[in-house]
Design an enzyme around this catalytic site. Structure first.
Site, short mmCIF file in Angstrom:
data_model
loop_
_atom_site.label_atom_id
_atom_site.label_comp_id
_atom_site.label_asym_id
_atom_site.label_seq_id
_atom_site.Cartn_x
_atom_site.Cartn_y
_atom_site.Cartn_z
N ASP A 168 11.69 -10.06 -8.55
CA ASP A 168 10.96 -10.84 -7.52
C ASP A 168 9.57 -11.32 -7.85
OD1 ASP A 168 10.05 -8.27 -7.30
OD2 ASP A 168 9.88 -8.20 -5.22
N GLU A 253 5.12 2.96 -16.57
CA GLU A 253 4.47 2.13 -17.39
C GLU A 253 3.80 3.00 -18.59
OE1 GLU A 253 4.09 1.81 -14.26
OE2 GLU A 253 4.54 -0.18 -13.68
#
Ligand code: UGA
Ligand code: MN
Length: 306
Positions: A168, A253
């Site tokens: 998205d 991350e």
């Protein structure tokens, strides 16, 4: 007699002109065959996108895929968060004209949500409900990395770039040009994320010296998934590099980057991290009125894929 001589001269000049023109004409053709090989080599970008069934899924995938159609040498790895591949995604990818690999693995929610460990998952309250929120995409991205390693081992050309892409987000085509410059790990700003207009690495004398993040700034790499890409061959050099369920939210991350790099070795791209080329947009959950609550019945629409 002179007429015959003149004719011969014309023929000779004509032949000379033909040879000269042929030589000049063929020169650019030579260049066209030789230079592109040297100057236009583009490493493959492997975009890794987890996705899950929801009302706006096809809309999000449509927007993303139509950006990706404009990216050269792109291989899309789409991993459904489901026990089985769905017809919606299967047909969608078939019709997309993109080069893709379709995988699936279901997030085992009982593995983490019953733990309800405040360090790993967040207790989230919004207008409509409260729920435990755990990192998404972990199992899906790891499955994609398994596939990638096998694929690269079999490939003659092991060069490439790996980019973890939410379905998205909003991607400028320029971000793909930037990531092809990477030697090891490249970074750039991400717009509208972490409570900020832009979350970004700070650059001094061409090197990353820190970050501006305000959300969990103590993360080893306080950057969003959309803000970095990794040289694909590093995944062969570090066979254990993967995402983990054992780290607290927002640390995925850092979890993957720790295998490959340190802050000072990050390669700042997008004009020394001064340009926003990707935005962490999030599609609002649509609210649909239940047909049973309508005063007047509406024609059935369940046979239409949305
Ligand atoms: C942020 C980060 O940008 C994501 O890269 C990170 O995975 C995520 O947080 C997280 O750690 O949970 P956010 O917008 O909050 O992004 O997450 P989503 O876009 O909802 O999910 C990230 C990706 O995982 C999407 O491609 C989504 O389709 C997929 N996803 C989400 C699943 O496969 N299963 C789910 O249950 C939810
Ligand atoms: Mn998202």
């Amino acid at each position: 007699m002179s007429f015959v001589n003149i004719k011969k001269q014309y023929i000779a000049i004509g032949m000379l002109l033909f040879v000269v023109l042929f030589f000049f004409n063929s020169k650019p053709a030579f260049q066209c065959q030789i230079t592109p090989e040297v100057t236009t080599y583009l490493p493959t970008i492997y975009g890794i996108t987890p996705t899950y069934a929801r009302l706006a899924q096809k809309a999000d995938l449509t927007r993303l895929s139509q950006t990706l159609m404009l990216v050269k040498n792109f291989h899309w790895i789409v991993i459904e968060d489901s026990e089985k591949k769905t017809k919606l995604v299967e047909n969608f990818l078939k019709e997309s004209t993109l080069k893709y690999t379709h995988l699936n693995v279901k997030t085992n929610s009982s593995k983490h949500s019953t733990v309800m460990d405040i360090n790993i998952c967040l207790f989230k309250t919004d207008t409509f409900n409260t729920s435990w929120y755990c990192a998404s995409g972990v199992e899906q991205r790891n499955l994609a990395l398994d596939w990638l390693r096998k694929h690269l081992k079999q490939s003659e050309d092991k060069r490439g770039v790996v980019y973890f892409m939410d379905d998205d987000n909003t991607y400028s085509l320029k971000v793909f040009d930037e990531m092809r410059k990477i030697n090891k790990v490249g970074v750039w700003p991400v717009g509208i994320v972490g409570g900020m207009r832009v979350e970004m690495p700070l650059v001094k004398d061409g090197k990353v010296s820190g970050y501006n993040a305000v959300w969990k700034p103590f993360r080893p790499f306080p950057i969003d998934m959309a803000g970095f890409a990794i040289n694909a061959t590093l995944f062969l050099e570090h066979p254990n590099a993967m995402f983990s369920r054992k780290v607290q939210s927002g640390f995925q991350e850092s979890e993957i980057l720790k295998y490959f790099t340190k802050t000072e070795d990050l390669e700042p791209l997008a004009e020394n991290c001064t340009k926003v080329l990707v935005w962490h947009t999030r599609t609002q959950k649509p609210s649909i009125i239940s047909p049973s609550k309508l005063k007047h019945p509406i024609p059935p629409d369940s046979h239409i894929e949305v």
